[in-house]
Design an enzyme around this catalytic site. Structure first.
Site, PDB file in Angstrom:
ATOM      1  N   ASP A 120      40.447  35.435 -63.130  1.00 29.61           N
ATOM      2  CA  ASP A 120      39.706  35.530 -64.373  1.00 29.61           C
ATOM      3  C   ASP A 120      38.831  36.300 -63.842  1.00 29.61           C
ATOM      4  O   ASP A 120      37.572  36.325 -63.767  1.00 29.61           O
ATOM      5  CB  ASP A 120      39.346  34.151 -64.348  1.00 29.61           C
ATOM      6  CG  ASP A 120      40.199  33.997 -65.169  1.00 29.61           C
ATOM      7  OD1 ASP A 120      40.966  34.258 -65.277  1.00 29.61           O
ATOM      8  OD2 ASP A 120      40.009  32.181 -65.691  1.00 29.61           O
ATOM      9  N   LYS A 151      46.628  33.325 -69.303  1.00 31.00           N
ATOM     10  CA  LYS A 151      46.615  32.474 -70.371  1.00 31.00           C
ATOM     11  C   LYS A 151      45.580  32.755 -71.332  1.00 31.00           C
ATOM     12  O   LYS A 151      44.538  33.145 -71.294  1.00 31.00           O
ATOM     13  CB  LYS A 151      46.413  31.821 -68.616  1.00 31.00           C
ATOM     14  CG  LYS A 151      45.378  32.809 -68.506  1.00 31.00           C
ATOM     15  CD  LYS A 151      44.990  30.965 -66.704  1.00 31.00           C
ATOM     16  CE  LYS A 151      43.504  31.049 -66.243  1.00 31.00           C
ATOM     17  NZ  LYS A 151      42.392  31.151 -66.913  1.00 31.00           N
ATOM     18  N   CYS A 211      39.497  27.154 -63.452  1.00 34.07           N
ATOM     19  CA  CYS A 211      40.609  27.871 -63.700  1.00 34.07           C
ATOM     20  C   CYS A 211      41.305  28.002 -62.034  1.00 34.07           C
ATOM     21  O   CYS A 211      42.288  27.977 -61.800  1.00 34.07           O
ATOM     22  CB  CYS A 211      41.115  28.952 -64.190  1.00 34.07           C
ATOM     23  SG  CYS A 211      40.147  28.984 -66.175  1.00 34.07           S
TER      24      CYS A 211
END
Length: 186
Positions: free
Chosen positions: A9, A83, A116
Site C-alpha cells: 500500500d 486487495k 494492512c
C-alpha cells in the site's frame, strides 16, 4: 532460500491530509532502499495496493490516490496484487505466486503498520512463510478516538500505535528488524 520483498500500500492516497498526523516520515525512503537492493540482486519483489470500496476514499480504484508512490512503483515484470480488505492474501493470488516462485521467506514493508501490514504479516506467518518486518519501512497515523466504542480521550499518537503494532507482531509472527539490519544480512 529465496527471500521476497512485499511492499504493501505505498500509494499516493496515503499522502492525503485526511489521514492526519503520521509517524516515520522516512518509511518510503527506507522502503525504497530495500527495493533498490532487491532489484540489484534480482530478487523477487511483489507490490500490493489497496482498492478501497468506501465512497470517497483516497485509495479508491480509479482515483489519483490509487496510484503507487513514484519511488516505490513497480517496474518491469514485478507482480502487482490488488486487495480490498486488510490482508494481502485475501482475494488475491499472492500466496499462489509466492509458492509458485518457491519463496518461503518474505520481508514486509508498507502502510499502515497496525492495519494492512499487520494483517498481512500475521497471515503470511500463519501460512508458513518466514516473515521479517522492516519496522522502519512502515508507518501509521494517529487514532483519534473516532471509533464507535471510543472517545477522544482514547486517542493514540501514531508512534505509539506503530510501536504497539510492531511489539504485537515481533517474536510471534515476525522478526522485526531495521532496514539496515536487513540489508547487512543480504
Amino acid at each position: 532460500m529465496t527471500q521476497g520483498l512485499i511492499l504493501i500500500d505505498f500509494q499516493k492516497g496515503f499522502e492525503a491530509p485526511i489521514w492526519g498526523q503520521r509517524n516515520n516520515k522516512d518509511a518510503e525512503t527506507n522502503a525504497a532502499g530495500l527495493l533498490a537492493a532487491w532489484r540489484a540482486g534480482h530478487a523477487p519483489v511483489v507490490h500490493v495496493r489497496h482498492a478501497s470500496t468506501q465512497a470517497g476514499s483516497p485509495l479508491a480504484k480509479g482515483s489519483a490516490g490509487f496510484a503507487f508512490m513514484d519511488a516505490l512503483a513497480p517496474k518491469g515484470d514485478e507482480p502487482v496484487f490488488e486487495k480490498s480488505v486488510n490482508s494481502a492474501f485475501i482475494g488475491t493470488g499472492l500466496e499462489a505466486y509466492l509458492r509458485d516462485q518457491s519463496i518461503k521467506a518474505v520481508v514486509i514493508a508498507g502502510l499502515t503498520t497496525p492495519h494492512c501490514v499487520s494483517t498481512s504479516a500475521r497471515m503470511a506467518a500463519n501460512l508458513g512463510f518466514d516473515v521479517i518486518l522492516a519496522h522502519d519501512a512502515c508507518a501509521t497515523f494517529a487514532r483519534n478516538g473516532d471509533m464507535s466504542w471510543s472517545d477522544a480521550s482514547m486517542a493514540i499518537d501514531p508512534e505509539t500505535s506503530h510501536q504497539i503494532a510492531v511489539a504485537h507482531l515481533h517474536g510471534e509472527f515476525v522478526r522485526a528488524q531495521s532496514c539496515d539490519e536487513i540489508l547487512k544480512s543480504l
